[in-house]
Design a protein around this motif. Structure first.
Motif, mmCIF file in Angstrom:
data_model
loop_
_atom_site.group_PDB
_atom_site.id
_atom_site.type_symbol
_atom_site.label_atom_id
_atom_site.label_comp_id
_atom_site.label_asym_id
_atom_site.label_seq_id
_atom_site.Cartn_x
_atom_site.Cartn_y
_atom_site.Cartn_z
ATOM 1 N N THR A 89 0.805 -1.233 0.000
ATOM 2 C CA THR A 89 0.000 0.000 0.000
ATOM 3 C C THR A 89 0.835 1.279 0.000
ATOM 4 O O THR A 89 0.281 2.361 -0.155
ATOM 5 N N ARG A 148 2.955 4.538 -0.632
ATOM 6 C CA ARG A 148 3.157 5.538 -1.678
ATOM 7 C C ARG A 148 4.183 6.558 -1.189
ATOM 8 O O ARG A 148 4.265 6.813 0.014
ATOM 9 N N PRO A 149 4.978 7.143 -2.081
ATOM 10 C CA PRO A 149 5.933 8.159 -1.648
ATOM 11 C C PRO A 149 5.254 9.267 -0.847
ATOM 12 O O PRO A 149 4.097 9.620 -1.098
ATOM 13 N N GLU A 157 9.171 14.552 -2.504
ATOM 14 C CA GLU A 157 8.570 13.273 -2.180
ATOM 15 C C GLU A 157 9.683 12.262 -1.921
ATOM 16 O O GLU A 157 10.706 12.254 -2.614
ATOM 17 N N ALA A 164 11.560 9.529 -4.019
ATOM 18 C CA ALA A 164 10.518 8.680 -4.593
ATOM 19 C C ALA A 164 11.080 7.842 -5.734
ATOM 20 O O ALA A 164 11.698 8.372 -6.662
ATOM 21 N N LYS A 167 8.306 0.983 -6.860
ATOM 22 C CA LYS A 167 8.471 -0.074 -5.852
ATOM 23 C C LYS A 167 9.505 -1.111 -6.254
ATOM 24 O O LYS A 167 10.262 -1.600 -5.411
#
Length: 291
Positions: free
Chosen positions: A171, A173-174, A189, A225, A228
């Motif tokens: 789940t 996120r940056p 980010e 960021a 993944k």
């Protein structure tokens, strides 16, 4: 009266497996000709209160018998007092001891260090309103994994962190960070931000590989960021410290660092501090350690 050694104990270290190591360690310390007392609290708050009371009596050394969590608690009692901290590594993670060259796998050798070592003056830092840390403050992916792991009752030990890591990856996120470095504002980010007085956390992850505990500065490592898949390739490099060569990683140094990010709980020395925004500020020479 011979100089006193106060030993702060975490009986739950290594899932309770460290208890059998304590009697021979206490025997070794007493054979050194010192009076030895043991501090065992009913809770973390009680242990800290007892440790502070012991430090007020000016012992020769306050010894933390446990892992980084207990060292963190002991630092709250000794930082800024001049009373030296001794460490006998007996936890799952012993990163602070590793950073200062204290024997990790031989508790009796660590006890001998307490008896015959020298006192080294190093830095500690404040985080938030009234808390000290000696190692690393984690914000971002790593601290969210900690949050998940602390909610798990099974599996035991380090395995729950692997479960939490896998769950967080699904789940994550940056995160948009605002970082103030001695008055210079950085906005980006990022996957995580680590603020290090020493180099490692999490039982050997060298997240701030060049951090020195006596340079009067905090190392700030930002992993920007990344997708993944790239994160999964890069993050394991933290065990060697080679991640800082990745183009998404920046390293800065500062005396005072303020971090702000939505829905991020910070952890210091593996212990929960609380939500951002928070400020970390190094206090040079505020910690004495027997090494």
């Amino acid at each position: 009266m011979p100089p006193q050694i106060a030993v702060l104990v975490n009986p739950a270290a290594r899932g309770g497996r460290s208890r059998e190591l304590l009697p021979p360690v206490l025997d070794r310390l007493r054979r050194g000709g010192r009076e030895v007392s043991v501090i065992l609290g009913e809770s973390a708050a009680d242990a800290l209160e007892r440790a502070r009371a012991a430090v007020a009596e000016r012992p020769a050394v306050l010894v933390a018998f446990g892992g980084d969590g207990l060292v963190h608690l002991a630092v709250q009692a000794v930082a800024g007092t001049g009373v030296p901290l001794g460490v006998i590594p007996a936890g799952t993670g012993n990163d602070f001891a590793a950073a200062l060259g204290i024997p990790l796998k031989d508790p009796l050798a660590a006890a001998d260090t307490v008896l015959r070592g020298r006192v080294r003056t190093v830095d500690a830092a404040t985080v938030g309103a009234a808390e000290w840390f000696a190692g690393v403050v984690a914000c971002g992916f790593d601290s969210r994994v900690n949050e998940r792991a602390n909610r798990l009752t099974w599996p035991p030990g380090m395995a729950k962190y692997l479960v939490a890591l896998a769950a967080e990856l699904r789940t994550f996120r940056p995160i948009p960070f605002r970082i103030d470095l001695d008055g210079e504002l950085v906005e980006r980010e990022a996957m995580l931000v680590a603020i290090g007085n020493t180099c490692s956390y999490g039982a050997g992850m060298r997240v701030c590989p060049d951090a020195l505990p006596d340079d009067g500065l905090l190392d700030v490592v930002v992993l920007g960021a990344v997708p993944k898949v790239e994160f999964l390739r890069t993050f394991p490099r933290v065990y060697r410290g080679s991640h800082i060569g990745h183009p998404a990683v920046t390293v800065r140094r500062a005396r005072r660092v303020t971090v702000q990010a939505p829905d991020v709980i910070a952890y210091a020395d593996g212990e929960r501090v609380g939500p951002t925004p928070l400020t970390c500020e190094v206090v040079p020479g505020s910690l004495s350690v027997v090494v």
